[in-house]
Design an enzyme around this catalytic site. Structure first.
Site, short mmCIF file in Angstrom:
data_model
loop_
_atom_site.label_atom_id
_atom_site.label_comp_id
_atom_site.label_asym_id
_atom_site.label_seq_id
_atom_site.Cartn_x
_atom_site.Cartn_y
_atom_site.Cartn_z
N ARG A 26 0.86 -1.19 0.00
CA ARG A 26 0.00 0.00 0.00
C ARG A 26 0.90 1.24 0.00
NH1 ARG A 26 -5.01 2.17 3.55
NH2 ARG A 26 -5.95 0.60 2.23
N HIS A 37 -7.51 0.54 -6.20
CA HIS A 37 -7.72 -0.17 -4.92
C HIS A 37 -8.45 -1.49 -5.24
CE1 HIS A 37 -7.84 -0.86 -0.77
NE2 HIS A 37 -8.71 0.04 -0.35
N GLN A 64 -10.31 -3.81 -2.58
CA GLN A 64 -11.57 -3.21 -2.13
C GLN A 64 -12.72 -3.58 -3.07
OE1 GLN A 64 -12.06 -0.84 0.69
NE2 GLN A 64 -14.17 -1.36 0.21
N ASP A 116 -16.79 8.16 -1.21
CA ASP A 116 -15.49 8.02 -0.55
C ASP A 116 -15.12 9.41 -0.01
OD1 ASP A 116 -12.91 7.21 0.19
OD2 ASP A 116 -12.09 7.37 -1.85
N CYS A 143 -16.05 2.79 1.15
CA CYS A 143 -14.90 1.94 1.48
C CYS A 143 -14.42 2.14 2.91
CB CYS A 143 -13.76 2.19 0.49
SG CYS A 143 -13.28 3.92 0.38
N ARG A 157 -13.80 -7.37 3.32
CA ARG A 157 -12.40 -7.16 2.94
C ARG A 157 -11.56 -8.38 3.31
NH1 ARG A 157 -10.15 -2.38 2.40
NH2 ARG A 157 -8.69 -3.65 1.22
N1 NVA Z 1 -9.50 7.43 -1.56
C1 NVA Z 1 -9.14 7.02 -0.22
C2 NVA Z 1 -9.46 5.59 -0.01
C3 NVA Z 1 -9.19 5.06 1.38
C4 NVA Z 1 -9.50 3.60 1.53
C5 NVA Z 1 -7.67 7.29 -0.01
O1 NVA Z 1 -6.88 6.98 -0.92
O2 NVA Z 1 -7.30 7.81 1.04
N1 CP Z 2 -11.03 0.80 2.88
C1 CP Z 2 -9.75 0.75 3.27
O1 CP Z 2 -8.86 0.45 2.48
O2 CP Z 2 -9.54 1.05 4.57
P1 CP Z 2 -8.14 1.20 5.31
O3 CP Z 2 -7.51 2.47 4.79
O4 CP Z 2 -8.45 1.26 6.75
O5 CP Z 2 -7.28 0.01 4.95
#
Ligand code: NVA
Ligand code: CP
Length: 330
Positions: A106, A133, A136, A229, A270, A315
């Site tokens: 990540r 993602h 997800q 989101d 998400c 998830r």
């Molecule tokens: N768009 C958000 C998704 C978090 C799961 C981010 O990248 O922070």
């Molecule tokens: N939805 C998601 O990816 O959550 P986290 O950022 O907590 O992993």
């Protein structure tokens, strides 16, 4: 279906049949977990979990899934390893590939996870980049399927910033699996034209449609799934908050939006979500801009239509399915 040795980076290189197979496998391991049937045939294997950005769901999902499978896991956070600072991605990939059976990443640019995958020699799983993602998506599609019994022909509306990981990935997943995808936001926040064109090709095969609209009434009408989101994603500069709140407020998910959707429509997110502003960042923004919520009202978030915690649970089951399939079914 044999997905052994495959990376899981964007979902673009997976066929609808392969994605459906992963959803079926996830449903199967979910059932097993509920019934206390062990799936720990992966003893002796280990996975590395690299997190250059924060996470609750993704990290916990990978750790619990690995543990349930009998595997060891190592968490590598934003500090504490040599990666990217003293050691290149290429070298890190080759080192981890000698010790681990799979690697989750990540972080920031998609090119980093692609580079890891190029050199690791073991499956690499994208746990979120700026652009995509994909894990997800499996949780979202499983949750939708659990609610409607099908995916094809449903209408999913994504409201908010559709240019980032969630908007992009939902458009890919929907167009591959035959759901009508609507990005409902201002033009500036529409997904990029190149990806839209690519998804139009997937849509031709699946029978899906892709619509970009700024009209909330029209966009959300008769929707089966309303999705949103956060308006500011991880890694974005502080300066963007004001502009986003101003420009995306008309695209907040409210009870009027849900009422305009089809009867029985569900709400997904998400997470994490700014449905109330009780967190440190939430409080700060609430005071700065005089607001009580952001992308979704607390009323919708807490309503029976909201399936966000089923989605969060899924998830773990879907990530378990990805690891099982790509490490090889044992
Ligand atoms: N768009 C958000 C998704 C978090 C799961 C981010 O990248 O922070
Ligand atoms: N939805 C998601 O990816 O959550 P986290 O950022 O907590 O992993």
């Amino acid at each position: 279906m044999n997905l052994k040795g495959r990376n899981f980076l964007t979902l673009k290189d997976f066929t609808p049949e392969e994605i459906t197979y992963l959803l079926d496998l996830a449903a199967d391991v979910k059932e097993k977990k509920k019934n206390g049937v062990p799936v720990d045939n992966y003893r002796g294997k280990n996975v590395a979990l690299i997190f250059e950005k924060d996470s609750t769901r993704t990290r916990c999902a990978f750790e619990v899934a690995a543990h349930d499978m009998g595997m060891g896991s190592t968490y590598l956070g934003p500090t504490g390893s040599q990666m990217g600072k003293k050691e290149s991605i290429e070298d890190t990939a080759r080192v981890l590939g000698r010790m681990y059976n799979g690697i989750e990443y990540r972080g920031f640019g998609q090119e980093i996870v692609e580079e890891l995958a190029k050199y690791a020699g073991v499956p690499v799983w994208n746990g979120l980049t700026n652009e995509y993602h994909p894990t997800q998506m499996l949780a979202d599609m499983l949750t939708i399927r659990e609610n409607f019994g099908t995916l094809k022909g449903l209408k999913l509306v994504y409201m908010g910033d559709a240019r980032f990981n969630m908007g992009n990935s939902l458009m890919v997943a929907c167009s591959k699996l035959g759901l009508d995808f609507v990005a409902c936001t201002t033009e500036e926040y529409f997904p990029n034209a190149e990806l839209v064109a690519q998804c139009q090709e997937y849509a031709k095969e699946s029978g899906a449609t892709i619509t970009l609209t700024s009209d909330v009434k029209e966009g959300t009408k008769d929707a089966d799934v309303i999705y949103t989101d956060v308006w500011v994603s991880m890694g974005e500069p502080d300066e963007v908050w004001e502009k986003r709140i101003k420009e995306l407020s008309p695209y907040k998910v409210t009870k009027e939006v849900m009422a305009n959707a089809k009867e029985g429509a569900i709400f997904l997110h998400c997470l994490p979500a700014f449905h109330d502003l009780k967190t440190t960042i939430g409080k700060e923004m609430g005071e700065r801009f005089g607001i009580e919520d952001m992308e979704v009202t607390d009323e919708v978030f807490e309503s029976v239509q909201s399936k966000v915690f089923d989605e969060a649970e899924n998830r773990m089951h879907t990530i378990k399915a990805v690891m099982m399939a790509t490490l090889g079914i044992e």
